[in-house]
Design an enzyme around this catalytic site. Sequence first.
Site, PDB file in Angstrom:
ATOM      1  N   LYS A   1      -8.848  -2.098   5.736  1.00 52.72           N
ATOM      2  CA  LYS A   1      -9.033  -2.693   4.397  1.00 52.72           C
ATOM      3  C   LYS A   1      -7.944  -3.719   4.111  1.00 52.72           C
ATOM      4  O   LYS A   1      -8.200  -4.784   3.554  1.00 52.72           O
ATOM      5  CB  LYS A   1      -9.037  -1.580   3.339  1.00 52.72           C
ATOM      6  CG  LYS A   1     -10.308  -0.740   3.397  1.00 52.72           C
ATOM      7  CD  LYS A   1     -10.245   0.477   2.524  1.00 52.72           C
ATOM      8  CE  LYS A   1      -9.346   1.547   3.094  1.00 52.72           C
ATOM      9  NZ  LYS A   1      -9.522   2.893   2.608  1.00 52.72           N
TER      10      LYS A   1
ATOM     11  N   SER B   1      -8.163   3.378   8.876  1.00 54.65           N
ATOM     12  CA  SER B   1      -8.847   3.298   7.577  1.00 54.65           C
ATOM     13  C   SER B   1      -8.050   2.420   6.609  1.00 54.65           C
ATOM     14  O   SER B   1      -8.583   1.477   6.010  1.00 54.65           O
ATOM     15  CB  SER B   1      -8.989   4.724   7.019  1.00 54.65           C
ATOM     16  OG  SER B   1      -9.339   4.704   5.670  1.00 54.65           O
TER      17      SER B   1
ATOM     18  N   ASP C   1     -15.664   1.857   6.858  1.00 56.60           N
ATOM     19  CA  ASP C   1     -14.618   2.790   6.426  1.00 56.60           C
ATOM     20  C   ASP C   1     -15.068   3.580   5.205  1.00 56.60           C
ATOM     21  O   ASP C   1     -14.777   4.763   5.079  1.00 56.60           O
ATOM     22  CB  ASP C   1     -13.316   2.057   6.113  1.00 56.60           C
ATOM     23  CG  ASP C   1     -12.284   3.031   5.559  1.00 56.60           C
ATOM     24  OD1 ASP C   1     -11.883   3.928   6.320  1.00 56.60           O
ATOM     25  OD2 ASP C   1     -11.935   2.947   4.370  1.00 56.60           O
TER      26      ASP C   1
ATOM     27  N   ARG D   1     -15.244  12.024   6.365  1.00 56.34           N
ATOM     28  CA  ARG D   1     -14.026  12.750   6.761  1.00 56.34           C
ATOM     29  C   ARG D   1     -13.580  13.694   5.659  1.00 56.34           C
ATOM     30  O   ARG D   1     -13.090  14.795   5.913  1.00 56.34           O
ATOM     31  CB  ARG D   1     -12.906  11.748   7.079  1.00 56.34           C
ATOM     32  CG  ARG D   1     -13.136  11.002   8.390  1.00 56.34           C
ATOM     33  CD  ARG D   1     -12.209   9.809   8.514  1.00 56.34           C
ATOM     34  NE  ARG D   1     -10.828  10.163   8.327  1.00 56.34           N
ATOM     35  CZ  ARG D   1      -9.907   9.373   7.752  1.00 56.34           C
ATOM     36  NH1 ARG D   1     -10.237   8.163   7.345  1.00 56.34           N
ATOM     37  NH2 ARG D   1      -8.672   9.772   7.612  1.00 56.34           N
TER      38      ARG D   1
ATOM     39  N   HIS E   1       0.858  -1.187   0.000  1.00 54.82           N
ATOM     40  CA  HIS E   1       0.000   0.000   0.000  1.00 54.82           C
ATOM     41  C   HIS E   1       0.890   1.232   0.000  1.00 54.82           C
ATOM     42  O   HIS E   1       1.852   1.317   0.756  1.00 54.82           O
ATOM     43  CB  HIS E   1      -0.900   0.029   1.241  1.00 54.82           C
ATOM     44  CG  HIS E   1      -1.756   1.257   1.291  1.00 54.82           C
ATOM     45  ND1 HIS E   1      -2.947   1.362   0.598  1.00 54.82           N
ATOM     46  CD2 HIS E   1      -1.567   2.455   1.895  1.00 54.82           C
ATOM     47  CE1 HIS E   1      -3.452   2.559   0.793  1.00 54.82           C
ATOM     48  NE2 HIS E   1      -2.642   3.251   1.577  1.00 54.82           N
TER      49      HIS E   1
HETATM   50  N1  URA Z   1      -6.367   6.330   2.375  1.00 52.69           N
HETATM   51  C1  URA Z   1      -7.334   5.642   3.039  1.00 52.69           C
HETATM   52  O1  URA Z   1      -7.745   4.577   2.614  1.00 52.69           O
HETATM   53  N2  URA Z   1      -7.793   6.168   4.190  1.00 52.69           N
HETATM   54  C2  URA Z   1      -7.360   7.325   4.695  1.00 52.69           C
HETATM   55  O2  URA Z   1      -7.828   7.729   5.744  1.00 52.69           O
HETATM   56  C3  URA Z   1      -6.383   8.026   3.990  1.00 52.69           C
HETATM   57  C4  URA Z   1      -5.888   7.500   2.821  1.00 52.69           C
END
Ligand code: URA
Length: 429
Positions: A191, A187, A165, A172, A86
């Site tokens: 995932k 967040s 999320d 957000r 990621h």
């Molecule tokens: N990417 C995400 O998936 N969540 C966040 O809060 C910020 C970047």
Amino acid sequence: MVEPFAAVDVIKAKRDRRALTKDEIDWVIDAYTRGVVAEEQMSALAMAILLNGMTEKEIAQWTTAMIDSGERMDFSGLPRPTVDKHSTGGVGDKITLPLVPVVAACGAAVPQLSGRGLGHTGGTLDKLESIPGWRALLSNEEMLSVLRDVGGVICAAGDGLAPADKKLYALRDVTGTVEAIPLIASSIMSKKIAEGAGGLILDVKTGSGAFMSDPAKARELAETMVRLGNRAGVTTRALITAMDVPLGLAVGNALEVTESVEVLSGGGPADVVELTVTLAREMLDLAGITDIDPATTLVDGSAMDVWNRMIQAQGGDPRAALPTARESDVITATTSGVVTRLDALSIGVAAWRLGAGRARKEDPVSAGAGVVLHAKPGDVVVKGAPLMTLYSDEPARFARAHQALDGAVDVGPAGSTIERLPLVIGRVD
Ligand code: URA
């Protein structure tokens, strides 16, 4: 159903700097997903978290509650070890495109659930969608089948993965509460943990074009995410890498696919190759594959072979010509000398204004729009030589892109100090 808590009491607890209990966190996430906690209540709670923070225990529980709001994927039936990556995102960050085929060509399985771009950073799915026919949406069964047949898959996360999320991130985004380390870390990691890969490498960017421009904050985010992953049984490591200057020379969807294919053909810019190979080594180490140098897959054609099969498996034609923008505009150097600084954020905003990015999540993106750099820090330029070419379908966009680029490049006399961060700044195990 009688609710065990009142949202207002949970909000007041965090407002008054009390750590939330496991039961409060489990309830508030579940009740928000069910629509019992209202958007305005969750927005007040998110702001209280941003201002007052969370303990490590609270962050871990918040992450678990978000994972439990949806499904967990299961790759245990695959014959290969699974490992994922990621990136917190940046300008010209196309690394996922060559990285997935490289790691798959070395024998690991890479299930890569990716997102779309918002603001000045591009999204992997937007880039791949510039390939004619390529499809981002796969069912879980289709994803597993591509992974089994090809070894790597890049696709959109389904609605079943951490739905809490999805809802909270959208909230957000419009309430000024994105920049809270507990909320960002939970967040991203909810995932990634729900996705179920055995290992995970995080590329946490810092510098003007990154989400966390302050290196100390980037490290704090990296450490928080690494702890969350390891605690949940996903072997997790992070590299903190530079995003003060764009990665590579191409910024924009189809332009970045072209540059990625150059890398897969054994060429391409040195920084893109170096970061791809560095991250691949980390991922292979996490997967327990230590007998192959990933750099060889870029020269022997094996990574390109995986790329072609991966694109075809999702309906794309890897040999089709990519879309190009209708108009271009060249910016030239006003003095001779050496490029000492090239600001990533300015280039990202320019590419976005040219049509490569979107302002709202429902906006379309232009496949051909973006910026191609002709010089980077350390390169010598002569007055009048091209510094960068801007591409757009709409010539009216050039003026706004020029405004974003005002002051983006410094050229100094030979021997000037070059202002740039090292590519890999730090690591967190
Ligand atoms: N990417 C995400 O998936 N969540 C966040 O809060 C910020 C970047």
